[in-house]
Design an enzyme around this catalytic site. Structure first.
Site, PDB file in Angstrom:
ATOM      1  NE  ARG A  71      14.593  -3.561  74.402  1.00 38.34           N
ATOM      2  CZ  ARG A  71      15.389  -3.267  73.227  1.00 38.34           C
ATOM      3  NH1 ARG A  71      15.898  -4.109  72.644  1.00 38.34           N
ATOM      4  NH2 ARG A  71      15.469  -2.015  72.688  1.00 38.34           N
ATOM      5  CE1 TYR A 199      17.232  -1.794  81.788  1.00 33.66           C
ATOM      6  CE2 TYR A 199      17.179  -3.167  80.396  1.00 33.66           C
ATOM      7  CZ  TYR A 199      16.318  -1.841  80.682  1.00 33.66           C
ATOM      8  OH  TYR A 199      16.102  -0.925  80.309  1.00 33.66           O
ATOM      9  CE  LYS A 208       8.930  -3.518  74.822  1.00 37.13           C
ATOM     10  NZ  LYS A 208       9.711  -2.663  75.454  1.00 37.13           N
ATOM     11  CG  HIS A 228       7.283  -1.704  71.058  1.00 35.03           C
ATOM     12  ND1 HIS A 228       8.547  -1.380  70.484  1.00 35.03           N
ATOM     13  CD2 HIS A 228       6.831  -1.366  72.812  1.00 35.03           C
ATOM     14  CE1 HIS A 228       9.158  -0.669  71.538  1.00 35.03           C
ATOM     15  NE2 HIS A 228       8.693  -0.583  72.896  1.00 35.03           N
ATOM     16  CB  SER A 250      13.134   1.217  72.806  1.00 39.30           C
ATOM     17  OG  SER A 250      12.342   0.094  72.635  1.00 39.30           O
ATOM     18  CB  CYS A 252      11.109   7.017  70.306  1.00 39.76           C
ATOM     19  SG  CYS A 252      12.792   6.584  69.124  1.00 39.76           S
ATOM     20  CG  ASP A 279       6.593  -0.617  76.291  1.00 41.12           C
ATOM     21  OD1 ASP A 279       7.543   0.298  76.257  1.00 41.12           O
ATOM     22  OD2 ASP A 279       7.681  -1.747  76.086  1.00 41.12           O
ATOM     23  NE  ARG A 372      13.400   1.969  79.789  1.00 39.62           N
ATOM     24  CZ  ARG A 372      13.546   2.100  78.806  1.00 39.62           C
ATOM     25  NH1 ARG A 372      12.144   1.846  79.126  1.00 39.62           N
ATOM     26  NH2 ARG A 372      13.871   1.920  77.546  1.00 39.62           N
TER      27      ARG A 372
HETATM   28  P1  GTP Z   1      10.660   2.849  76.237  1.00 40.37           P
HETATM   29  O1  GTP Z   1       9.857   2.820  77.252  1.00 40.37           O
HETATM   30  O2  GTP Z   1      12.213   2.724  75.911  1.00 40.37           O
HETATM   31  O3  GTP Z   1       9.992   1.963  74.729  1.00 40.37           O
HETATM   32  O4  GTP Z   1       9.800   4.029  75.612  1.00 40.37           O
HETATM   33  P2  GTP Z   1       9.790   5.660  75.207  1.00 40.37           P
HETATM   34  O5  GTP Z   1       8.841   5.468  73.312  1.00 40.37           O
HETATM   35  O6  GTP Z   1       8.389   4.510  76.182  1.00 40.37           O
HETATM   36  O7  GTP Z   1      10.003   6.469  75.015  1.00 40.37           O
HETATM   37  P3  GTP Z   1       9.230   7.766  76.492  1.00 40.37           P
HETATM   38  O8  GTP Z   1       8.362   8.789  76.664  1.00 40.37           O
HETATM   39  O9  GTP Z   1      10.055   6.602  78.590  1.00 40.37           O
HETATM   40  O10 GTP Z   1      10.652   9.228  75.651  1.00 40.37           O
HETATM   41  C1  GTP Z   1      12.092   8.634  75.650  1.00 40.37           C
HETATM   42  C2  GTP Z   1      12.625   9.743  75.814  1.00 40.37           C
HETATM   43  O11 GTP Z   1      11.624  10.642  74.601  1.00 40.37           O
HETATM   44  C3  GTP Z   1      12.461  11.246  76.888  1.00 40.37           C
HETATM   45  O12 GTP Z   1      14.327  11.860  77.026  1.00 40.37           O
HETATM   46  C4  GTP Z   1      11.746  11.947  76.459  1.00 40.37           C
HETATM   47  O13 GTP Z   1      11.787  13.280  76.902  1.00 40.37           O
HETATM   48  C5  GTP Z   1      11.958  11.983  74.703  1.00 40.37           C
HETATM   49  N1  GTP Z   1      10.571  12.393  74.545  1.00 40.37           N
HETATM   50  C6  GTP Z   1       9.666  12.171  74.189  1.00 40.37           C
HETATM   51  N2  GTP Z   1       8.163  12.520  74.102  1.00 40.37           N
HETATM   52  C7  GTP Z   1       9.004  14.138  73.110  1.00 40.37           C
HETATM   53  C8  GTP Z   1       8.509  15.002  72.552  1.00 40.37           C
HETATM   54  O14 GTP Z   1       7.530  15.108  72.033  1.00 40.37           O
HETATM   55  N3  GTP Z   1       9.946  15.700  71.615  1.00 40.37           N
HETATM   56  C9  GTP Z   1      11.639  15.551  72.196  1.00 40.37           C
HETATM   57  N4  GTP Z   1      12.007  16.583  71.624  1.00 40.37           N
HETATM   58  N5  GTP Z   1      11.438  14.834  72.819  1.00 40.37           N
HETATM   59  C10 GTP Z   1      10.696  14.174  73.178  1.00 40.37           C
HETATM   60  C1  SPV Z   2      12.003  -0.809  75.136  1.00 40.49           C
HETATM   61  O1  SPV Z   2      13.906  -1.173  75.603  1.00 40.49           O
HETATM   62  O2  SPV Z   2      11.040  -0.450  73.878  1.00 40.49           O
HETATM   63  C2  SPV Z   2      11.634  -0.269  76.208  1.00 40.49           C
HETATM   64  C3  SPV Z   2      12.198  -0.977  78.167  1.00 40.49           C
HETATM   65  O3  SPV Z   2      10.273  -0.334  76.606  1.00 40.49           O
HETATM   66  S1  SPV Z   2      12.299  -2.854  77.944  1.00 40.49           S
HETATM   67  O4  SPV Z   2      11.758  -3.369  79.092  1.00 40.49           O
HETATM   68  O5  SPV Z   2      13.778  -2.870  78.613  1.00 40.49           O
HETATM   69  O6  SPV Z   2      12.171  -3.525  76.930  1.00 40.49           O
HETATM   70 MN    MN Z   3       9.498  -0.086  74.835  1.00 39.67          MN
END
Ligand code: GTP
Ligand code: SPV
Ligand code: MN
Length: 591
Positions: A71, A199, A208, A228, A250, A252, A279, A372
């Site tokens: 983004r 993207y 979003k 979110h 994002s 996290c 999400d 992704r």
């Molecule tokens: P968006 O799709 O961008 O909104 O991201 P999200 O909030 O869904 O994050 P996602 O669950 O995909 O995790 C993102 C990154 O954080 C990955 O590399 C995971 O491996 C890492 N991660 C997730 N949960 C944990 C956790 O409990 N501990 C640690 N150390 N890393 C984590």
């Molecule tokens: C984020 O960045 O929080 C995502 C991926 O979930 S996107 O659809 O690119 O916003």
């Molecule tokens: Mn997101």
């Protein structure tokens, strides 16, 4: 042939095609035949690569332009008539000016191309939560991704009827020119224009752009919240399920928490976690309670780090009918790979840009850090049987969280609703690869909505703060942090499935089953109330994870004040939050 006789829709499409000048217009109806023909066409042009259909049936690989992988927050605009309405944290331009500027870029952008008309619904068509959109695009990748992420069907036209009540999305890849890339929202016109990107978050306009930026504005008007947030259900051994919604910035951990599998001992005892969404949550008050739905139909998840160990449910979700973007292609068996999938990277492979790559010897990453998967929700083994429940699931607790190396403890609880809204408003997190820009710098990201709130964030806090007027039963609010690090920079808490232990404490607090320790920032767990059996974490480590460093928090207050200052011009910070800040400062001074 047009799939609707709605004059408002037809006139708008005429206008957009007069501007972008496509060779032809194709009406998408969501049928499998039509989508299959588009997949074949995309493969013939190289836009998609068909993967091993025995190992990954229905799966494809896509490589985006190397300058177009995340983004672009600095090129994302809220074009309300008045600058004040966009607020101090959004980029703003007057609608007339932005339309004029983008019209030049869109002029003839679809020459020699096809314009696809995608009717889509956010949430189940015809349900009380559903909102409709139509996206015009010149990208087959967008059509196919939208067909996974949203409900694409011509039934949407029945839902719209002869009204003009739909979000108008216009997207063109144009030349994928980063200097002319704009993601512009016109909340007063229900319109989104996105150009020069291919993207995900910039171009899948249901996500979003609509479900957060436009929907947050609608929610303010109609008294609901667009957040979110992931939504998950926790079923206890007696078969009773409680739902929580959690906002993390994002990359996290939302997808990971939403699909969590509890530690072995809990599974044996009969605990289960059900995924409702990973999400986005749309949350509405009804009969004095808050109910939430996930308006999406699939997962656009971060690939790196997704493994059999960290998130088996996500991995299974990607085994069929999935589009992968910017991951490694294993040439030996035409499958995919990414960092953190396993310890066995392919040697005969192509990296995310399509260059030869040997995972055993390479010094560069094979997959882009923001690569992704776009996977249908129905693939997810933990998908909640209630995920399409028309009036949503009741929310017992909200959880905020982010990446904080030192400041935030593993978990703490708000003293009440206003304190909870305050905790959301002061969230900070280290930036990730999900957006372009520097990675790892701490920034304020209130409610994980900084890049996604379609209006003044101070007005948004006010909207949150007064929501409790509609409620008899107020959800408890918590803050978590899985990302505290030791002096070597290693994560202290094991995270992932082990996070269930924190969820258990949260539910016990909601039920009034355990006590707490008061602290300047809120209620902390008594260490003995978090079950560590089988976690490998010692009680000493847990105590460390629960410490609140007064000196660090005093610095934090300085950062919060600086951030709040931005809102002085419009004077939009609710009095309740100012009071909360003063209380925090006072408590820290007395600590
Ligand atoms: P968006 O799709 O961008 O909104 O991201 P999200 O909030 O869904 O994050 P996602 O669950 O995909 O995790 C993102 C990154 O954080 C990955 O590399 C995971 O491996 C890492 N991660 C997730 N949960 C944990 C956790 O409990 N501990 C640690 N150390 N890393 C984590
Ligand atoms: C984020 O960045 O929080 C995502 C991926 O979930 S996107 O659809 O690119 O916003
Ligand atoms: Mn997101």
């Amino acid at each position: 042939m047009a799939l609707t006789a709605n004059k408002i829709i037809l006139d708008w499409i005429d206008e957009c095609s007069a501007l972008t000048k496509p060779d032809k217009i194709v009406w998408i109806d969501g049928s499998e035949e039509q989508l299959e023909a588009l997949r074949a066409e995309a493969c013939s042009t190289g836009e998609l690569i068909k993967l091993n259909q025995e190992k990954l049936p229905g799966c494809y690989l896509h490589r985006s332009d190397p300058t177009d992988v995340a983004r672009v927050e600095d090129r994302t605009f809220i074009c309300s008539k008045s600058e004040r309405d966009a607020g101090p944290t959004n980029n703003w331009k007057a609608p007339d000016e932005m339309y004029a500027q983008l019209s030049e870029i869109f002029d003839g952008a679809m020459k020699g191309r096809t314009m696809y008309v995608i009717p889509y619904s956010m949430f189940v068509v015809g349900s009380p939560f559903a909102k409709y959109g139509i996206e015009l695009t010149d990208s087959i990748y967008v059509v196919l991704s939208m067909a996974i992420m949203t409900r694409v069907t011509s039934k949407v036209y029945d839902g719209i009827g002869d009204s003009g009540d739909f979000i108008r999305g216009l997207h063109s890849k144009a030349q994928i020119d980063p200097e002319k890339r704009y993601i512009a929202h016109f909340p007063e016109d229900n319109t989104i224009w996105s150009v020069n990107s291919g993207y995900g978050g910039n171009v899948l306009l249901g996500k979003k752009c609509f479900a957060l930026r436009m929907a947050s504005v609608l929610g303010k008007k109609e008294r609901w919240l667009a957040e979110h947030m992931l939504i998950l259900g926790i079923e206890n051994p007696q078969g009773k399920t409680k739902y929580v919604a959690a906002a993390f910035p994002s990359a996290c951990g939302k997808t990971n928490l939403a699909m969590l599998i509890p530690p072995e001992g809990y599974v044996k005892d009969g605990w289960k976690v059900w995924t409702v969404g990973d999400d986005i949550a749309w949350v509405r008050p009804r009969n004095g309670k808050l109910y939430a739905v996930n308006p999406e139909n699939g997962f656009f998840g971060v690939a790196p780090g997704t493994s059999e160990k960290s998130n088996p449910n996500a991995l299974v979700s990607t085994k069929r009918n999935t589009i992968f973007t910017n991951v490694v292609q294993n040439l030996d068996d035409n499958t995919v790979w990414w960092e953190g999938m396993d310890k066995n990277p392919p040697e005969n492979a192509l990296d995310w840009q399509g260059n030869p790559w040997n995972g055993k010897t390479a010094s560069t990453k094979g997959a882009h850090p923001n690569s992704r998967f776009t996977a249908p929700a129905v693939n997810c083994p933990s998908l909640s049987p209630k995920w399409e429940k028309e009036d949503g699931v009741p929310i017992a607790a909200f959880i905020f969280g982010g990446r904080r190396a030192k400041t935030a403890p593993l978990v703490y609880q708000a003293r009440g609703w206003e304190h909870g809204v305050f905790i959301g408003s002061i969230m900070g997190s280290e930036t990730t690869a999900a957006a372009t820009g520097e990675v790892g710098v701490t920034r304020r990201d209130p409610m994980a909505m900084l890049p996604f709130c379609g209006y003044d964030m101070g007005d948004y806090w006010f909207h949150w703060a007064e929501m409790w007027n509609d409620l008899d039963r107020i959800p408890e609010i918590f803050n978590v942090n899985w990302f505290r690090t030791d002096d070597n920079g290693d994560f202290i808490w094991p995270g992932f499935g082990e996070n269930f232990r924190v969820l258990e404490w949260i539910l016990k607090r909601v039920a009034g089953e355990v006590g707490m320790t008061d602290s300047p920032i809120g209620y902390l767990p008594k260490p003995e109330d978090i079950n560590l059996d089988g976690s490998g974490v010692s009680i000493g480590t847990l105590k460390d994870l629960l410490t609140v460093d007064t000196a660090l928090w005093k610095d934090e207050v300085k950062g919060i004040k600086e951030f709040y200052k931005k809102f002085e011009k419009n004077n939009t910070i609710p009095e309740a939050l100012k009071k909360q800040l003063a209380t925090l400062e006072e408590r820290l001074a007395n600590a």
